[in-house]
Design an enzyme around this catalytic site. Sequence first.
Site, PDB file in Angstrom:
ATOM      1  N   ARG A  41       0.817  -1.322  -0.088  1.00 19.40           N
ATOM      2  CA  ARG A  41       0.043   0.015  -0.119  1.00 19.40           C
ATOM      3  C   ARG A  41       0.895   1.148   0.051  1.00 19.40           C
ATOM      4  NH1 ARG A  41      -4.733  -2.068   4.160  1.00 19.40           N
ATOM      5  NH2 ARG A  41      -6.041  -3.003   2.803  1.00 19.40           N
ATOM      6  N   LYS A 198     -19.052 -18.215   2.759  1.00 22.71           N
ATOM      7  CA  LYS A 198     -20.423 -18.075   3.308  1.00 22.71           C
ATOM      8  C   LYS A 198     -21.315 -17.342   2.256  1.00 22.71           C
ATOM      9  CE  LYS A 198     -20.082 -18.534   8.237  1.00 22.71           C
ATOM     10  NZ  LYS A 198     -20.283 -17.635   9.582  1.00 22.71           N
ATOM     11  N   GLY A 351      -8.757  -9.518  -0.549  1.00 21.21           N
ATOM     12  CA  GLY A 351      -7.268 -10.055  -0.104  1.00 21.21           C
ATOM     13  C   GLY A 351      -6.924 -11.545  -0.351  1.00 21.21           C
ATOM     14  N   GLY A 374     -13.106  -3.979   0.953  1.00 24.75           N
ATOM     15  CA  GLY A 374     -14.751  -3.712   0.998  1.00 24.75           C
ATOM     16  C   GLY A 374     -15.456  -2.947  -0.006  1.00 24.75           C
TER      17      GLY A 374
END
Length: 397
Positions: A41, A198, A351, A374
């Site tokens: 980053r 999930k 990720g 996100g």
Amino acid sequence: MNVIRLADLISQGRVEGQRVFIRADLNVPQDDTGRITEDTRIRASVPCIRMALAAGAAVMVTSHLGRPTEGEFKPEDSLAPVAVRLAELLGCEVPLVSNWVDGVTVAPGQVVLLENCRLNKGEKKNSEELGRKMAALCDIFVHDAFGTAHRAEASTYGIAQFAKIACAGPLLAAEIDATTRALAAPKRPLLAIVAGSKVSTKLTILQALAGKVDGLIVGGGIANTFMLAEGLPIGKSLAEPDLLDQAKAVIAAMKARGAAVPIPVDVVVAKAFKADAQATVKAASEVAADDLILDIGPKTTALLADQIMKAGTVVWNGPVGVFEFDSFSRGTEGIARAIAASQAFSIAGGGDTLAAIAKYGIEKNVGYISTGGGAFLEVLEGKTLPAFEILARRAAG
């Protein structure tokens, strides 16, 4: 999407001598001693800072780091290690400035790093007072932190609202261009690969994509729930039986549009979730009651690879198996290599996806690798990110 870009301001000669405030994403992992363990980053943020410095701006950079308590400084929350690494990469001094909200001294051609912005009271709740104070520090605000673009905070939204000029840095601009190309105006067929443990964490994304894409590949625990919805046995594999109706609805929505959610025809199973567990390939209909599905099988991998090769655009979020274990990594590797070999425009994010891309060394063969987790998921979901909204509003005057 129309936003002002830093590159445009520079080409118009509007940056020299100006105070430029860059919101970067320098939230890097550190060990217990404070040593940075992975600096991607920081390196990704350097081009924007260099652009501003080369244009003769007085440059201020800030970022969040971790989840500090506002107003309570602790040494582990400091950007001090980041300042050291940034100085090495830029080849110049990068002083770290604390308590900076009420004023910063920096000359044209110089750069300072402003201490962890989440230490400022009102940051998370996007305090108008804090946003106005930050805006008063600069002539130009540059948002270059896509990883925070889905949050409306004082250093990402408030300052953009009140600064004289608010623009996108090269990282954020590239994200806007890539997501627009992949989702707003894609070359067809548009294929999405959504995997994860999930269905519940990706359900809204699956529902949104079902109305847009020409093919929707599901993997990991999500695929197990879809297999169950199609009446296939999954043994003791991770799944969410309470979401079968939602999985069936996604399948039906795709079918109604003449598209499909391909269900695995074969899988790789084991009796235990361990790296050294014996891997066995089975037809999807022959999974035993004590089996764990840990990967897609070779026939499924070949079918999906063929679909990828025929796509015009591929959006990839999530490995399709437990790729960290070599015995259960073939499916993810097959998907990764097909994307690398495809002529389609590809965009990947998340990720675990980035870890898989790195593992198989295909970075140069992916059209665009998103830097935000996100934020990338919210774009896939069809949401307008706060950062995009405010920058577009400011560009419109």
